[in-house]
Design a protein around this motif. Structure first.
Motif, PDB file in Angstrom:
ATOM      1  N   SER A  14      44.458  40.445  95.194  1.00  0.00           N
ATOM      2  CA  SER A  14      44.876  41.353  96.258  1.00  0.00           C
ATOM      3  C   SER A  14      44.399  40.885  97.631  1.00  0.00           C
ATOM      4  O   SER A  14      44.959  41.247  98.634  1.00  0.00           O
ATOM      5  CB  SER A  14      44.351  42.747  95.990  1.00  0.00           C
ATOM      6  OG  SER A  14      42.942  42.731  96.002  1.00  0.00           O
ATOM      7  N   GLU A  15      43.340  40.111  97.627  1.00  0.00           N
ATOM      8  CA  GLU A  15      42.830  39.692  98.925  1.00  0.00           C
ATOM      9  C   GLU A  15      43.673  38.628  99.591  1.00  0.00           C
ATOM     10  O   GLU A  15      43.500  38.314 100.742  1.00  0.00           O
ATOM     11  CB  GLU A  15      41.391  39.215  98.781  1.00  0.00           C
ATOM     12  CG  GLU A  15      40.456  40.357  98.440  1.00  0.00           C
ATOM     13  CD  GLU A  15      39.003  39.936  98.530  1.00  0.00           C
ATOM     14  OE1 GLU A  15      38.578  39.558  99.627  1.00  0.00           O
ATOM     15  OE2 GLU A  15      38.323  39.967  97.518  1.00  0.00           O
ATOM     16  N   SER A  23      47.710  41.544 102.187  1.00  0.00           N
ATOM     17  CA  SER A  23      47.076  42.782 102.600  1.00  0.00           C
ATOM     18  C   SER A  23      48.111  43.890 102.676  1.00  0.00           C
ATOM     19  O   SER A  23      49.302  43.644 102.829  1.00  0.00           O
ATOM     20  CB  SER A  23      46.384  42.597 103.942  1.00  0.00           C
ATOM     21  OG  SER A  23      47.340  42.249 104.901  1.00  0.00           O
ATOM     22  N   TYR A  64      48.839  53.114  99.340  1.00  0.00           N
ATOM     23  CA  TYR A  64      47.680  52.360  99.799  1.00  0.00           C
ATOM     24  C   TYR A  64      46.630  52.300  98.690  1.00  0.00           C
ATOM     25  O   TYR A  64      46.071  51.240  98.383  1.00  0.00           O
ATOM     26  CB  TYR A  64      47.113  53.019 101.058  1.00  0.00           C
ATOM     27  CG  TYR A  64      46.212  52.145 101.905  1.00  0.00           C
ATOM     28  CD1 TYR A  64      45.871  50.847 101.535  1.00  0.00           C
ATOM     29  CD2 TYR A  64      45.699  52.633 103.118  1.00  0.00           C
ATOM     30  CE1 TYR A  64      45.047  50.064 102.331  1.00  0.00           C
ATOM     31  CE2 TYR A  64      44.875  51.859 103.920  1.00  0.00           C
ATOM     32  CZ  TYR A  64      44.549  50.572 103.516  1.00  0.00           C
ATOM     33  OH  TYR A  64      43.729  49.811 104.314  1.00  0.00           O
ATOM     34  N   LEU A 113      45.184  49.076  96.438  1.00  0.00           N
ATOM     35  CA  LEU A 113      43.778  48.673  96.375  1.00  0.00           C
ATOM     36  C   LEU A 113      43.143  48.926  95.021  1.00  0.00           C
ATOM     37  O   LEU A 113      42.002  48.570  94.794  1.00  0.00           O
ATOM     38  CB  LEU A 113      42.971  49.448  97.424  1.00  0.00           C
ATOM     39  CG  LEU A 113      43.301  49.166  98.880  1.00  0.00           C
ATOM     40  CD1 LEU A 113      42.577  50.167  99.766  1.00  0.00           C
ATOM     41  CD2 LEU A 113      42.908  47.750  99.264  1.00  0.00           C
ATOM     42  N   LYS A 114      43.896  49.561  94.153  1.00  0.00           N
ATOM     43  CA  LYS A 114      43.243  50.067  92.942  1.00  0.00           C
ATOM     44  C   LYS A 114      42.648  48.948  92.102  1.00  0.00           C
ATOM     45  O   LYS A 114      43.235  47.899  91.878  1.00  0.00           O
ATOM     46  CB  LYS A 114      44.213  50.926  92.146  1.00  0.00           C
ATOM     47  CG  LYS A 114      44.721  50.359  90.855  1.00  0.00           C
ATOM     48  CD  LYS A 114      45.548  51.410  90.169  1.00  0.00           C
ATOM     49  CE  LYS A 114      46.658  50.734  89.372  1.00  0.00           C
ATOM     50  NZ  LYS A 114      47.549  51.686  88.767  1.00  0.00           N
ATOM     51  N   SER A 115      41.455  49.215  91.668  1.00  0.00           N
ATOM     52  CA  SER A 115      40.790  48.237  90.823  1.00  0.00           C
ATOM     53  C   SER A 115      41.121  48.565  89.379  1.00  0.00           C
ATOM     54  O   SER A 115      41.542  49.659  89.066  1.00  0.00           O
ATOM     55  CB  SER A 115      39.288  48.286  91.056  1.00  0.00           C
ATOM     56  OG  SER A 115      38.820  49.596  90.893  1.00  0.00           O
ATOM     57  N   THR A 170      37.281  54.045  98.882  1.00  0.00           N
ATOM     58  CA  THR A 170      38.243  52.999  98.546  1.00  0.00           C
ATOM     59  C   THR A 170      38.898  52.430  99.804  1.00  0.00           C
ATOM     60  O   THR A 170      39.123  51.226  99.916  1.00  0.00           O
ATOM     61  CB  THR A 170      39.322  53.563  97.602  1.00  0.00           C
ATOM     62  OG1 THR A 170      38.673  54.171  96.484  1.00  0.00           O
ATOM     63  CG2 THR A 170      40.258  52.478  97.113  1.00  0.00           C
TER      64      THR A 170
END
Lengths: 408, 401
Positions: free
Chosen positions: B62-63, B66, B323, B327-329, B388
């Motif tokens: 994910s990084e 963005s 969003y 970002l969810k892990s 988060t």
């Protein structure tokens, strides 16, 4: 960068399309993979040396104070007395509870501090009204029956036989309300305020910027100027709910006038978990130093120790009083049994204000309510036996993993 | 911020060698990295092996990409905030027009129409209240529109004296929807008498009603124009600072959920913050039957904004939900937890009496249980979601200590 190289080999000529699973032969092949190697960098983390006691100063002046907590602990004790006195009125008790006024100790009046708005503050909104119903039932039904003989379904007074036999004033279910009230506040106020309030990560992190830049927000009674940050003070307020009537730098436990957590921590220290008291005190001390050093990881580690250990006090006692109530019923000491079950009822209510290492409480609000409903069923405590209370006790020990001493 | 570029190159060499007498199929499906060295990997392979090389560039991290924060701001302002404000303005205008007809012909039929338009506008307002941003924040928009309980004595004093300044903050609780609620339903005990008051020759009641509505329309127009005028700067404020659009609006949203929705509509009347219940603090106290409808509307507004739902449509755009999903892990599904919690809260509110005042007197525990479920949402939003999103809370609770 991850480069993954896989080389696999297999025999080519025999392959003829998908085969059924049982025709597969798994063969070991060599794979070549290049994997990421972690690099280690060295950073300096401010790590305070653990101070020996909870004594924090700036320019020689103490930054620690928790007068509001000391006041509330005294108010709680006064409420306990009022909940066991036939001179009480509903207006008086409600005024003390909700408004923080009307106390015999005049220093408690007009402080703006209240027990009521700190009762079950971080949990279910249904809990505070339960305390209110206790006040109502005590004043409306127990006080008028003060000199009646209590029995199953009948409120009144019950005295155990023999010299020094205990006397309790109970409602028709056997509830001695001051016990419910005090033990309910051990979780509902003291522990809730500490673990879910002042030592919670959200509360403390909410004032992180302020602490990082060292903004002094509060002025302790012994200081002429503000000398303590919000985060430091929040931590002190959490400390105050446990040690508010004790000696700050050398706590004795069983502090005079403190009928809540401090008193029961002493009992657990003396029986179930010797050493627990020092563990908690040291964690409070190191955590406070960590805040000043802006080391929030260390702070949260100490907060966790405090939360887990303090919760054990409630965990042990909730189960203990079920077994103790059962034994007393068996030996015919009904006043003792009602007293123990009343304590246990309050401690069970308090179970929802606990935290295990995984961050969850021993029991949720719904689980607590279900257990209390078992105690309330029919004629309440009068309908219970050693066996039924053993079942409830077992449910508690299953939830807490803590086996209280001296009950088997 | 240090940028990490992760490149995953998967070179898959499948070498199939001749081996007699066995059906050997080896499929390499799991490319889990393991430590291995490069020695003699081809030792078992024949020279005539069929070699297939497959190279793919996968950016699964994910990084390496963005979240499009700008797209979220565009969706918020273009598809949600501006249309909502325009719609609300239109509805207030209908209320204005209906009130003007009622002024000309003060009868039961026209009063009914005014009440209808008031309710429609009040429901629309539930979607606006959370945006305490820019002009709205500057002019204390919410305080002009929906402070309850309304101060009936002050309303009556203003009506009889005819000298009052609605811009004065002291009059915040003598105007807006709650004051209209009182005027349409509470100034007398029968509808006939209410109409009588509005028909008085001195015009005092009808003038006050008209002035209050005009004032609401005026401030709404200001806020509405603000959004249209400043949408570009709103959209371009994509950074993560205390004053950037995303941080402010997200905080406003959570603050609204906690205060405007949870505390004001349920908590205060149910006595969560006081020793006793305060049934006269419900929203729409004088009309009696709308407190639940308004609360449900407010929750719908919360759900819509969270999910980025475009105005008057079921289409979801970029918003807090997408969003969070971005970002969810692994193993956590915060956006689902939040949506589920909203659904539970909705179910609880739906189970209440349409008039919260009577719910409080008949069985306040139901109000408290509803409060609990709404509160669980506060924890998800204020603690988990903000963490988060790496957004700081910009408001603090009063400590009282």
């Amino acid at each position: 960068m991850i480069c993954l190289l896989i080389i696999a080999s297999c025999s080519k000529d025999e392959y003829s399309g998908p085969a059924s699973a049982d025709s597969f032969i798994i063969k070991e092949v060599e794979e070549e993979k290049i994997v990421e190697v972690p690099t280690t960098v060295t950073v300096n983390v401010p790590t305070p040396v653990a101070p020996s006691d909870y004594d924090f100063n700036r320019k020689g002046i103490s930054t620690v104070y928790y007068t509001g907590q000391s006041s509330r602990l005294k108010m709680a004790a006064a409420l306990g007395s009022a909940m066991n006195s036939n001179a009480s009125t509903k207006e008086q008790i409600k005024n003390m509870f909700d408004n923080g006024e009307g106390f015999t100790d005049a220093t408690l009046n007009g402080t703006g501090k209240k027990v009521g708005n700190k009762t079950g503050a971080y949990g279910s909104a249904t809990v505070k009204p339960i305390f209110d119903t206790w006040i109502t039932d005590f004043v409306d039904n127990v006080i008028p029956a003060w000199n009646n003989d209590a029995s199953k379904g009948v409120a009144g007074k019950y005295t155990d036989p023999g010299t020094g036999g205990r006397t309790v004033y109970i409602n028709k279910q056997g509830k001695e309300y001051n016990q419910l009230f005090m033990k309910g506040l051990i979780g509902g106020m003291a522990n809730d305020q500490i673990i879910n309030g002042y030592l919670s990560q959200s509360k403390l992190d909410g004032v992180k910027a302020n602490n990082d830049s060292g903004v002094f927000e509060y002025t302790p009674p012994g200081s002429a100027e503000a000398n303590v940050t919000k985060m430091e003070h929040y931590w002190d307020e959490g400390f105050g709910y446990l040690y508010g009537l004790d000696d700050q730098t050398n706590p004795k436990l069983g502090a005079s006038g403190d009928v809540l957590l401090n008193k029961y921590l002493k009992k657990i220290e003396a029986s179930d978990e010797p050493g627990i008291a020092k563990k908690i005190y040291d964690a409070f001390t190191l955590g406070r130093a960590a805040i000043t050093a802006k080391n929030y990881t260390l702070r949260d580690e100490q907060a966790k120790i405090i939360k887990v250990e303090l919760s054990k006090v409630i965990g042990y006692k909730a189960a203990y009083y079920m077994y103790s109530g059962g034994s007393n019923i068996d030996s015919g000491k009904i006043a003792n049994a009602m007293h123990a079950l009343s304590e246990g009822y309050g401690f069970i209510l308090s179970l929802q204000y606990t935290q295990k290492a995984d961050g969850t409480p021993y029991m949720t609000n719904a689980e607590v309510n279900a257990l209390l409903a078992e105690l309330d069923a029919g004629d309440g405590f009068w309908d219970h036996t050693k066996a039924t209370l053993g079942v409830i006790g077992k449910k508690i020990t299953d939830a807490t993993g803590l086996l209280p001493q001296n009950v088997y | 911020m240090k940028k990490i570029l992760t490149l995953l190159i998967l070179i898959l060499l499948i070498t199939c060698s001749k081996e007699s007498g066995s059906d050997t199929i080896v499929s390499v499906v799991d490319a889990t990295p393991v430590v291995a060295n490069s020695s003699d990997t081809s030792a078992n392979n024949d020279a005539d092996s069929n070699t297939e090389t497959n190279t793919s560039d996968t950016s699964s991290d994910s990084e390496s990409t963005s979240f499009d924060r700008k797209a979220m701001l565009e969706n918020w302002v273009n598809n949600i905030i501006i249309p909502l404000n325009e719609d609300f303005k239109t509805k207030l205008n209908s209320l204005k027009e209906e009130t003007s007809k009622f002024k000309t012909s003060p009868n039961s039929e026209n009063l009914k129409l005014v009440k209808e338009k008031w309710l429609i506008a009040y429901k629309s307002w539930q979607h606006i209240e959370m945006f305490d941003y820019g002009k709205a924040e500057e002019i204390y928009y919410q305080s002009k529109m929906n402070v309850y309980p309304t101060d009936t004595e002050r309303v009556e004093r203003n009506i009889s004296s005819e000298t009052y300044n609605l811009d004065n903050a002291n009059n915040n609780d003598a105007q807006g929807f709650p004051a209209i609620d009182y005027m349409l339903y509470g100034i007398a005990d029968t509808e006939e008498k209410i109409i009588e008051k509005f028909s008085q020759s001195d015009n005092k009641y009808i003038s006050y009603l008209t002035n209050v509505i005009d004032k609401m329309y005026r401030v709404t127009s200001e806020v509405s124009s603000y959004w249209t005028d400043s949408k570009d700067s709103f959209i371009s404020s994509t950074e993560n600072t205390a004053t950037s659009s995303i941080n402010k609006v997200t905080n406003d949203f959570i603050f609204y959920y906690e205060k405007g929705f949870r505390t004001n509509k349920i908590g205060i009347p149910a006595g969560v913050f006081s020793g006793t219940t305060l049934p006269d603090r419900v929203e729409g106290y004088y009309s009696k039957i709308y407190s639940k409808e308004l609360a449900l509307e407010a929750l719908a507004a919360v759900e819509n904004f969270f999910s980025g739902k475009k105005f008057n449509s079921d289409i979801k755009g970029e918003g807090l939900e997408t969003y969070l999903n971005f970002l969810k892990s692994d193993g956590s599904d915060l956006s689902k937890s939040i949506s589920d919690q909203f659904a539970i809260a909705k179910e609880k509110i739906s189970g209440l009496n349409e008039d919260f005042t009577s719910q409080i007197s008949s069985d306040n525990n139901k109000m408290l249980v509803t409060y609990d479920e709404i509160q669980k949402g506060v924890v998800f939003l204020k603690t988990d979601m903000l963490q988060t999103l790496s957004i700081s809370v910009d408001y603090v609770d009063a400590d009282g200590d």
